[in-house]
Design a protein around this motif. Structure first.
Motif, PDB file in Angstrom:
ATOM      1  N   ALA A  33     122.437   5.663   6.081  1.00 14.06           N
ATOM      2  CA  ALA A  33     123.027   5.298   4.385  1.00 14.06           C
ATOM      3  C   ALA A  33     123.095   6.709   3.881  1.00 14.06           C
ATOM      4  CB  ALA A  33     121.756   4.602   3.980  1.00 14.06           C
ATOM      5  N   ALA A  34     123.993   6.803   2.610  1.00 16.47           N
ATOM      6  CA  ALA A  34     124.315   7.832   2.065  1.00 16.47           C
ATOM      7  C   ALA A  34     124.712   7.561   0.573  1.00 16.47           C
ATOM      8  CB  ALA A  34     125.314   8.822   2.958  1.00 16.47           C
ATOM      9  N   VAL A  35     124.647   8.531  -0.222  1.00 12.31           N
ATOM     10  CA  VAL A  35     125.245   8.340  -1.421  1.00 12.31           C
ATOM     11  C   VAL A  35     126.143   9.635  -1.667  1.00 12.31           C
ATOM     12  CG1 VAL A  35     124.372   8.738  -3.852  1.00 12.31           C
ATOM     13  CG2 VAL A  35     123.048   7.431  -2.476  1.00 12.31           C
ATOM     14  N   VAL A  36     127.146   9.254  -2.131  1.00 10.87           N
ATOM     15  CA  VAL A  36     128.269  10.077  -2.593  1.00 10.87           C
ATOM     16  C   VAL A  36     128.341  10.249  -4.256  1.00 10.87           C
ATOM     17  CG1 VAL A  36     129.554   9.830  -0.361  1.00 10.87           C
ATOM     18  CG2 VAL A  36     130.307   8.599  -2.633  1.00 10.87           C
ATOM     19  N   HIS A  37     128.942  11.480  -4.762  1.00 13.33           N
ATOM     20  CA  HIS A  37     128.941  11.467  -6.090  1.00 13.33           C
ATOM     21  C   HIS A  37     130.375  12.095  -6.595  1.00 13.33           C
ATOM     22  CE1 HIS A  37     124.445  11.124  -6.919  1.00 13.33           C
ATOM     23  NE2 HIS A  37     124.448  11.879  -5.647  1.00 13.33           N
ATOM     24  N   GLY A  38     131.102  12.225  -5.517  1.00 14.93           N
ATOM     25  CA  GLY A  38     132.817  12.624  -5.691  1.00 14.93           C
ATOM     26  C   GLY A  38     133.746  11.498  -5.444  1.00 14.93           C
ATOM     27  N   ARG A  40     135.705  11.504  -2.973  1.00 16.40           N
ATOM     28  CA  ARG A  40     135.976  11.302  -1.544  1.00 16.40           C
ATOM     29  C   ARG A  40     134.614  11.516  -0.847  1.00 16.40           C
ATOM     30  NH1 ARG A  40     140.584   9.574   1.114  1.00 16.40           N
ATOM     31  NH2 ARG A  40     140.638  11.310   2.362  1.00 16.40           N
ATOM     32  N   VAL A  41     134.666  10.823   0.113  1.00 15.36           N
ATOM     33  CA  VAL A  41     133.277  10.895   1.206  1.00 15.36           C
ATOM     34  C   VAL A  41     133.427  11.956   1.913  1.00 15.36           C
ATOM     35  CG1 VAL A  41     131.969   9.672   2.803  1.00 15.36           C
ATOM     36  CG2 VAL A  41     132.798   8.446   1.223  1.00 15.36           C
ATOM     37  N   THR A  42     132.633  12.993   1.916  1.00 15.95           N
ATOM     38  CA  THR A  42     132.980  14.157   2.866  1.00 15.95           C
ATOM     39  C   THR A  42     131.878  13.913   3.925  1.00 15.95           C
ATOM     40  OG1 THR A  42     131.328  15.601   1.595  1.00 15.95           O
ATOM     41  CG2 THR A  42     133.482  15.639   0.903  1.00 15.95           C
ATOM     42  N   LEU A  43     132.360  15.041   4.691  1.00 15.03           N
ATOM     43  CA  LEU A  43     131.140  14.952   6.240  1.00 15.03           C
ATOM     44  C   LEU A  43     129.811  15.372   5.653  1.00 15.03           C
ATOM     45  CD1 LEU A  43     130.972  14.611   9.036  1.00 15.03           C
ATOM     46  CD2 LEU A  43     131.579  16.768   9.624  1.00 15.03           C
ATOM     47  N   THR A  57     130.545  27.726   9.417  1.00 20.75           N
ATOM     48  CA  THR A  57     131.153  26.571  10.096  1.00 20.75           C
ATOM     49  C   THR A  57     130.456  25.203   9.433  1.00 20.75           C
ATOM     50  OG1 THR A  57     131.373  27.894  12.262  1.00 20.75           O
ATOM     51  CG2 THR A  57     131.293  25.464  12.442  1.00 20.75           C
ATOM     52  N   ARG A  58     129.262  25.316   9.050  1.00 21.68           N
ATOM     53  CA  ARG A  58     128.570  24.238   8.766  1.00 21.68           C
ATOM     54  C   ARG A  58     129.203  23.880   7.348  1.00 21.68           C
ATOM     55  NH1 ARG A  58     122.048  23.737   9.864  1.00 21.68           N
ATOM     56  NH2 ARG A  58     122.161  24.566  12.004  1.00 21.68           N
ATOM     57  N   ALA A  59     129.440  25.056   6.543  1.00 24.30           N
ATOM     58  CA  ALA A  59     129.836  24.928   5.201  1.00 24.30           C
ATOM     59  C   ALA A  59     131.371  24.079   5.260  1.00 24.30           C
ATOM     60  CB  ALA A  59     130.039  26.046   4.297  1.00 24.30           C
ATOM     61  N   ASP A  60     132.174  24.661   6.481  1.00 19.68           N
ATOM     62  CA  ASP A  60     133.471  24.289   6.342  1.00 19.68           C
ATOM     63  C   ASP A  60     133.476  22.674   6.979  1.00 19.68           C
ATOM     64  OD1 ASP A  60     134.453  26.585   5.633  1.00 19.68           O
ATOM     65  OD2 ASP A  60     134.689  27.315   7.654  1.00 19.68           O
ATOM     66  N   LEU A  61     132.462  22.341   7.690  1.00 16.49           N
ATOM     67  CA  LEU A  61     132.437  20.907   8.439  1.00 16.49           C
ATOM     68  C   LEU A  61     132.127  20.301   6.952  1.00 16.49           C
ATOM     69  CD1 LEU A  61     130.976  21.629  11.732  1.00 16.49           C
ATOM     70  CD2 LEU A  61     133.404  20.844  11.244  1.00 16.49           C
ATOM     71  N   SER A  62     131.044  20.655   6.496  1.00 15.82           N
ATOM     72  CA  SER A  62     130.480  19.883   5.192  1.00 15.82           C
ATOM     73  C   SER A  62     131.557  19.376   4.117  1.00 15.82           C
ATOM     74  CB  SER A  62     129.665  20.579   4.347  1.00 15.82           C
ATOM     75  OG  SER A  62     128.447  20.502   5.336  1.00 15.82           O
ATOM     76  N   ALA A  63     132.705  20.406   4.058  1.00 12.80           N
ATOM     77  CA  ALA A  63     133.753  20.031   3.005  1.00 12.80           C
ATOM     78  C   ALA A  63     134.821  19.097   3.414  1.00 12.80           C
ATOM     79  CB  ALA A  63     134.132  21.210   2.623  1.00 12.80           C
ATOM     80  N   VAL A  64     134.867  18.686   4.677  1.00 10.36           N
ATOM     81  CA  VAL A  64     135.729  17.704   5.377  1.00 10.36           C
ATOM     82  C   VAL A  64     135.635  16.626   4.725  1.00 10.36           C
ATOM     83  CG1 VAL A  64     136.475  16.745   7.434  1.00 10.36           C
ATOM     84  CG2 VAL A  64     135.831  18.986   7.459  1.00 10.36           C
ATOM     85  N   GLU A  65     136.878  16.084   4.030  1.00  9.65           N
ATOM     86  CA  GLU A  65     136.899  14.609   3.015  1.00  9.65           C
ATOM     87  C   GLU A  65     137.482  13.581   4.227  1.00  9.65           C
ATOM     88  OE1 GLU A  65     139.527  15.048   0.141  1.00  9.65           O
ATOM     89  OE2 GLU A  65     138.384  16.539  -1.091  1.00  9.65           O
ATOM     90  N   VAL A 107     127.600   3.278   2.476  1.00  8.06           N
ATOM     91  CA  VAL A 107     127.721   4.388   1.349  1.00  8.06           C
ATOM     92  C   VAL A 107     128.037   3.833  -0.080  1.00  8.06           C
ATOM     93  CG1 VAL A 107     129.184   6.176   0.746  1.00  8.06           C
ATOM     94  CG2 VAL A 107     128.928   5.900   3.159  1.00  8.06           C
ATOM     95  N   GLN A 108     126.965   4.515  -0.989  1.00  6.93           N
ATOM     96  CA  GLN A 108     127.097   3.965  -2.263  1.00  6.93           C
ATOM     97  C   GLN A 108     127.483   5.344  -3.301  1.00  6.93           C
ATOM     98  OE1 GLN A 108     123.811   1.579  -4.266  1.00  6.93           O
ATOM     99  NE2 GLN A 108     123.236   3.607  -5.138  1.00  6.93           N
TER     100      GLN A 108
END
Length: 320
Positions: A33-38, A40-43, A57-65, A107-108
């Motif tokens: 379960a996760a919450v998004v605030h933008g 698009r849902v990112t990784l 690498t973590r930062a780049d992966l986290s930004a993947v939409e 996802v909410q």
């Protein structure tokens, strides 16, 4: 298409695919379960990163939409494992082998979510003070709480209510989602099992029927009260004697003991009859055992008549 080009460029720049072949000491765990605030849902919204991955690498992966976020104010959107696998395979390629996927992902948009682990910690925090009051060593297990709990507003809070005093064995509780102004918005039930080990009296040798319990015959051993409850003797009161034989080291149950008689069958006693203007005393014989306040049968040694009398002490019974 632009997203795919950007993502591809990122993967080439950070070489995660190559890194995954040379270094497998990392994982991407997808939340249930996760919450998004933008928009698009990112990784990064749905994943937790573990192991030896470079910070960039973590930062780049986290930004993947991945896909469009659900509408604000709507119910959470659920994605099953198969669909999630396809989406991650599309964006991550071979790196998906290092992903740990849940059976479903919900996802909410907005608000907040508490995981099962966070809910459990909150419940345990409330239960612990009551468990400590019980004394002994305790442990909570078989905790039944939701896999996750969404809150529509990040200011909402969780309140845990225990309807009855905590006890060894199964317990139930209520979880309430409370708004910032104190309104209860939602209620859920939960339960857990509490083991509680406390010292209880046990015989140092087998105790037989009608045997008087004395301190030298007892030792104290830790037993799980969840399986004994209020049926076990606490070692207080008395004097007591054994009603049902108890084996060595076994907890002495209340059902296994009875008040030790102050009068035994065959004892010679004084029977006192007292009225407002008369008091008589005659010798009698006890025909059965009895404790103080109990009614037993006695035989008048002068008339041989049987009489029901109340035990006063070890020497006296009375009738009124």
């Amino acid at each position: 298409m632009t997203l795919l080009i950007v993502t591809g460029a990122m993967l080439v720049a950070t070489s995660p695919a190559e890194a995954s072949k040379q270094n497998t000491n990392w994982r991407i765990k997808i939340k249930s379960a996760a919450v998004v605030h933008g928009p698009r849902v990112t990784l990064g919204d749905i994943a937790e990163f573990y192991g030896d991955l470079p910070a960039q690498t973590r930062a780049d992966l986290s930004a993947v939409e991945l896909w469009n976020a659900p509408a604000k104010g709507r119910k959470p959107v659920t994605v099953n494992r198969q669909k999630l696998q396809v989406i991650l395979q599309h964006y991550l390629g071979e790196m998906v082998r290092n992903c740990i996927l849940p059976s479903t992902l919900s996802v909410q948009f907005g608000g907040k979510v508490l995981s099962e682990e966070e809910l459990t910690r909150t419940v345990v925090k409330v239960l612990t003070p009551q468990a400590e009051k019980a004394g002994g060593n305790y442990k909570f297990r078989e905790m039944r709480v939701p896999d996750h709990l969404f809150f529509e507003d990040s200011m909402d809070s969780l309140r845990v209510v225990i309807p009855q005093a905590l006890k060894p064995g199964p317990n139930t509780f209520r979880m309430e989602v409370v708004s910032v102004d104190g309104r209860v918005l939602r209620q859920l039930s939960g339960s857990c099992f509490m083991d509680l080990w406390k010292p209880v009296p046990c015989p140092v040798r087998p105790l037989n029927r009608k045997e008087i319990i004395t301190p030298d015959l007892l030792t104290w051993k830790n037993k799980n009260m969840a399986h004994l409850g209020d049926r076990v003797w606490d070692g207080k009161g008395g004097p007591w004697r054994i009603k049902i034989p108890v084996g060595t080291g076994q907890p002495i149950m209340l059902s296994s003991i009875e008040p030790a008689p102050v009068v035994s069958k065959g004892d010679k006693l004084s029977l006192v009859f007292q009225s407002k203007h008369l008091k008589l005393t005659v010798p009698v014989e006890a025909l059965e055992d009895g404790g103080v306040g109990q009614t037993i049968t006695v035989r008048n040694l002068q008339s041989q008549r049987k009489i029901m009398a109340t035990v006063v002490n070890a020497q006296t019974v009375s009738v009124r």
